[in-house]
Design an enzyme around this catalytic site. Structure first.
Site, mmCIF file in Angstrom:
data_model
loop_
_atom_site.group_PDB
_atom_site.id
_atom_site.type_symbol
_atom_site.label_atom_id
_atom_site.label_comp_id
_atom_site.label_asym_id
_atom_site.label_seq_id
_atom_site.Cartn_x
_atom_site.Cartn_y
_atom_site.Cartn_z
ATOM 1 N N ASP A 24 1.074 -1.325 0.120
ATOM 2 C CA ASP A 24 0.019 -0.053 0.091
ATOM 3 C C ASP A 24 0.955 1.380 0.060
ATOM 4 O O ASP A 24 1.234 1.611 0.988
ATOM 5 C CB ASP A 24 -0.622 -0.134 1.099
ATOM 6 C CG ASP A 24 -1.811 1.375 1.321
ATOM 7 O OD1 ASP A 24 -1.654 2.095 0.673
ATOM 8 O OD2 ASP A 24 -2.375 1.433 2.570
ATOM 9 N N LYS A 91 3.494 11.163 -3.430
ATOM 10 C CA LYS A 91 2.459 10.576 -4.282
ATOM 11 C C LYS A 91 1.521 11.478 -4.861
ATOM 12 O O LYS A 91 1.166 11.366 -6.014
ATOM 13 C CB LYS A 91 1.615 9.425 -3.543
ATOM 14 C CG LYS A 91 0.581 8.933 -4.052
ATOM 15 C CD LYS A 91 0.202 7.841 -2.898
ATOM 16 C CE LYS A 91 -1.071 7.254 -3.697
ATOM 17 N NZ LYS A 91 -1.678 6.175 -2.415
ATOM 18 N N GLU A 190 -6.815 0.893 -4.976
ATOM 19 C CA GLU A 190 -6.971 0.727 -3.439
ATOM 20 C C GLU A 190 -8.514 0.270 -3.019
ATOM 21 O O GLU A 190 -8.333 -0.642 -2.163
ATOM 22 C CB GLU A 190 -6.706 2.233 -2.776
ATOM 23 C CG GLU A 190 -5.281 2.505 -3.041
ATOM 24 C CD GLU A 190 -4.681 4.058 -2.761
ATOM 25 O OE1 GLU A 190 -5.632 4.756 -2.282
ATOM 26 O OE2 GLU A 190 -3.791 4.433 -3.016
ATOM 27 N N ASP A 212 -12.784 5.637 2.072
ATOM 28 C CA ASP A 212 -11.625 6.038 2.541
ATOM 29 C C ASP A 212 -11.047 7.442 2.707
ATOM 30 O O ASP A 212 -11.090 8.345 1.881
ATOM 31 C CB ASP A 212 -10.624 5.317 1.204
ATOM 32 C CG ASP A 212 -9.016 5.607 1.613
ATOM 33 O OD1 ASP A 212 -8.632 5.821 2.510
ATOM 34 O OD2 ASP A 212 -8.237 5.015 0.649
HETATM 35 P P1 ADP Z 1 -3.239 8.495 4.034
HETATM 36 O O1 ADP Z 1 -4.075 7.341 3.126
HETATM 37 O O2 ADP Z 1 -3.498 9.796 3.395
HETATM 38 O O3 ADP Z 1 -1.987 8.056 3.862
HETATM 39 P P2 ADP Z 1 -3.874 7.308 6.512
HETATM 40 O O4 ADP Z 1 -5.012 6.312 5.956
HETATM 41 O O5 ADP Z 1 -2.595 6.741 7.110
HETATM 42 O O6 ADP Z 1 -3.564 8.484 5.567
HETATM 43 O O7 ADP Z 1 -4.610 8.224 7.775
HETATM 44 C C1 ADP Z 1 -3.837 9.221 8.243
HETATM 45 C C2 ADP Z 1 -5.015 10.307 8.936
HETATM 46 O O8 ADP Z 1 -5.630 9.381 9.905
HETATM 47 C C3 ADP Z 1 -4.186 11.430 9.945
HETATM 48 O O9 ADP Z 1 -4.634 12.403 9.617
HETATM 49 C C4 ADP Z 1 -4.468 10.857 11.287
HETATM 50 O O10 ADP Z 1 -4.362 12.014 12.274
HETATM 51 C C5 ADP Z 1 -5.670 10.193 11.413
HETATM 52 N N1 ADP Z 1 -6.031 9.258 12.491
HETATM 53 C C6 ADP Z 1 -5.276 8.356 13.007
HETATM 54 N N2 ADP Z 1 -5.673 7.601 13.872
HETATM 55 C C7 ADP Z 1 -6.914 8.468 14.286
HETATM 56 C C8 ADP Z 1 -7.778 8.402 15.126
HETATM 57 N N3 ADP Z 1 -7.737 7.530 16.362
HETATM 58 N N4 ADP Z 1 -8.962 9.434 15.251
HETATM 59 C C9 ADP Z 1 -8.928 10.416 14.235
HETATM 60 N N5 ADP Z 1 -8.188 10.246 13.077
HETATM 61 C C10 ADP Z 1 -6.943 9.437 13.157
HETATM 62 MG MG MG Z 2 -4.496 5.425 2.237
#
Ligand code: ADP
Ligand code: MG
Length: 622
Positions: A24, A91, A190, A212
């Site tokens: 991923d 990305k 995805e 997502d």
């Molecule tokens: P991306 O797909 O953009 O790489 P992710 O799916 O890894 O991102 O998500 C990252 C986001 O998830 C961040 O904004 C982070 O603050 C949020 N996040 C992670 N854990 C929590 C939580 N417990 N509650 C709310 N938001 C969260």
């Molecule tokens: Mg993602």
């Protein structure tokens, strides 16, 4: 020669298996994982490889003045180091040109220069790196982590990309993998990966949504799943809507309510906001999330948090509604919503989605891992490690076609068609004796080529000399499972053929795609009128051309002076009306001209029959 595969009896089953992973490749974080389908304990089937102690590997690269490159956790540790450049969110610019980049939010303190082929390059202490190179550093790091933990070299990987990634962005991702020495088994969308992760676990069939909600982006896909067959019906999203926006809103609220924070850097306040946000998901509705900063207690009641984020959540729900509309399903047809991405950990999302869309919300699989999970399953399937076979279908985000005479875009594969797919349309020439045809491949929903995006062009040569409309030219569009397009054109009488694989120098962002679809919806009526006008102009020009050729060859011979003048007068009126932008007038003039010259066409036919039979015996003719 074909070779039989003979297995080495001294090797165990496990040793014979190929080592394949799912990757991923995220904007904020990446994951690399492998799937053991034979494992009895379901939770142990997925093995996520860790960088230091975490499976969520930051998609960041740091480069210091001596050219030392660090990736992932080690790069994050260099964030505040001097003489070190820190590159994140690469990305967002994969597959974009220097000009495209200006229209997206790529917030980095980086020096970007316009380099070879109009591509953006990141200048780091006089060394230049393209997005593909930076992405390949991340992929090499993921490969190294997996290989060193398994003590085996990697045979292949399935890499996920957003469903809206266009051809160029997909090619760029493949090139990055190639640079890092990874054999790409397939690029996988995805949401399709998330669907696959759930599809194998449960026996669910029917239509469902993948929601997502990540750090910087929000993506929705509507899929159908039936007896192991996945199909992406539609996609929608917002490239600038994510957890980051929640952190911003919360930061402003904190500054307004805890005045001492006014003296802090905004990035520091945002860090506090993020940590309050992430801890609030584990408390009850009537409780508060709190943190102590420099002897000040900061308290955030859950009720206020919900009020603050409501507008953001409403934006995501509207996008979901739109995706359902685009999929042509009734809301009642949707059974499940799968939650993906860190921001879906916000508890009320599940409840709100359940109430709004009256369906079951699935979040049993860790929303951080669900995409890598599906990719690992797909890798295992493609490598032959797994006996079952699942066909995956994805969907085309924008229609594809070619330019036809008069600057019209003729669609060959329409938007939201499931891929892989191969479709053919047959075209012909416009002029007598035309020996070449320019095939301009276009992408977009509009009727006119100038409002679409040109992906590339090629020329079909050596068309045999025939009258206009004589040759039959088959144009084939093929989109493979990775979403990469190839176009070929073949003149069927000779079999002459030309071919292009689309690798244009720049691509579209999701925002462009949304804009192009909206523009097409808003201008549908105007486009139809314009198409009508263009078609009448093309037809008018065809009539003028044919008649002028005829008059040149035998007009004087077959027509009296008066007849000749009447026809040339009408011809002149048609010529004038072609510049009038009035399709009704053009069509009227075409009809009148055709009527006036009917007798001339008849005479020409008689004449050509006469000259054909002249001097020939009856046996030569019959
Ligand atoms: P991306 O797909 O953009 O790489 P992710 O799916 O890894 O991102 O998500 C990252 C986001 O998830 C961040 O904004 C982070 O603050 C949020 N996040 C992670 N854990 C929590 C939580 N417990 N509650 C709310 N938001 C969260
Ligand atoms: Mg993602």
């Amino acid at each position: 020669m074909s070779l039989l595969q003979i297995s080495d009896p001294s090797k165990t089953n496990d040793e014979l298996k190929k080592f394949v992973v799912g990757i991923d490749l995220g904007t904020t974080n990446s994951l690399v994982a492998t799937y053991y389908e034979d494992c009895d304990i379901f939770d142990d089937r997925l093995k996520v490889y860790k960088d230091n102690s975490s499976g969520l590997i930051p998609s960041v690269v740091s480069i210091d003045q001596s050219g030392n490159i660090m990736v992932g956790v080690e790069a994050v540790n260099n964030l505040d180091k001097t003489n070190t450049t820190y590159i994140s969110s690469i990305k967002r610019i994969m597959g974009l040109s220097y000009q495209d980049m200006k229209s997206i939010e790529f917030i980095n303190d980086l020096k970007i220069i316009n380099g070879k082929n109009n591509l953006p390059y990141i200048d780091v202490y006089n060394n230049r790196y393209s997005a593909v190179e930076i992405s390949s550093k991340i992929l090499s790091h993921l490969k190294k982590i997996a290989e060193s933990q398994e003590n085996k070299s990697l045979d292949g990987a399935v890499i996920t990309v957003p469903a809206y990634f266009n051809d160029v962005q997909r090619q760029a991702t493949k090139n990055a993998a190639k640079l890092s020495g990874i054999n790409v088994l397939r690029l996988l969308n995805e949401p399709t990966a998330a669907a696959l992760a759930y599809g194998l676990e449960s026996e669910e069939t029917g239509s469902f949504i993948v929601y997502d909600f990540g750090g910087g982006t929000f993506d929705v896909s509507v899929l159908s799943l039936e007896k192991g067959l996945f199909k992406v019906l539609s996609t929608d999203g917002d490239t600038n809507l994510g957890g980051d926006d929640i952190d911003n809103i919360l930061s402003y609220w904190l500054i307004d309510n805890f005045l001492f924070l006014k003296n802090y850097k905004f990035s520091k306040v945002k860090e506090i906001a993020k940590s309050l946000k992430e801890s609030i998901s584990s408390i009850n509705d009537d409780e508060c999330s709190s943190i102590t900063i420099d002897n000040h207690d900061i308290v955030l009641p859950k009720k206020i948090f919900h009020e603050l984020i409501n507008p953001i959540l409403d934006r995501t729900f509207n996008i979901v509604k739109n995706a359902i509309f685009e999929s042509k399903l009734a809301p009642a047809d949707i059974k499940n919503i799968i939650l993906v991405g860190g921001s879906t950990r916000i508890k009320c999302i599940k409840e709100l989605l359940t109430n709004k869309f009256k369906c079951n919300v699935l979040n049993d699989i860790d929303p951080d891992k669900v995409v890598a999970h599906g990719a690992a399953i797909q890798a295992s399937l493609l490598s032959g490690n797994n006996k079952e076979n699942i066909l995956l279908l994805d969907v085309l985000p924008l229609s594809l076609g070619i330019e036809t005479y008069g600057g019209l875009a003729e669609k060959i594969i329409t938007r939201n068609t499931p891929i892989p797919i191969k479709l053919r349309k047959t075209f012909t020439t416009f002029k007598d004796g035309q020996s070449k045809l320019l095939i301009n491949v276009v992408q977009g929903e509009r009727e006119l080529v100038e409002d679409c995006n040109s992906l590339g062009e090629f020329i079909l040569k050596d068309i045999p000399s025939m009258v206009a409309g004589g040759p039959r030219i088959d144009v084939d569009f093929q989109i493979d499972a990775d979403g990469i397009l190839s176009v070929s054109a073949t003149e069927t009488t000779t079999g002459n053929s030309s071919f292009i694989e689309i690798k244009p120098s720049y691509g579209l962002t999701e925002a462009d795609i949304t804009r192009m679809i909206n523009e097409s919806n808003n201008s549908a009526e105007v486009d139809v009128q314009l198409r009508k006008l263009n078609e009448s102009i093309v037809e008018g020009k065809r009539v003028i051309y044919a008649l002028e050729q005829a008059l040149k060859s035998d007009g004087k011979e077959l027509l009296s002076k008066d007849e000749f003048n009447i026809i040339t007068d009408k011809l002149q009126s048609l010529k004038l009306s072609i510049t009038s932008e009035d399709s009704v007038l053009i069509e009227k003039n075409i009809n009148e001209l055709e009527k006036e010259s009917e007798f001339y066409v008849e005479r020409r036919m008689n004449n050509s029959i006469k000259s054909f039979i002249a001097g020939k015996g009856i046996d030569d003719i019959l």
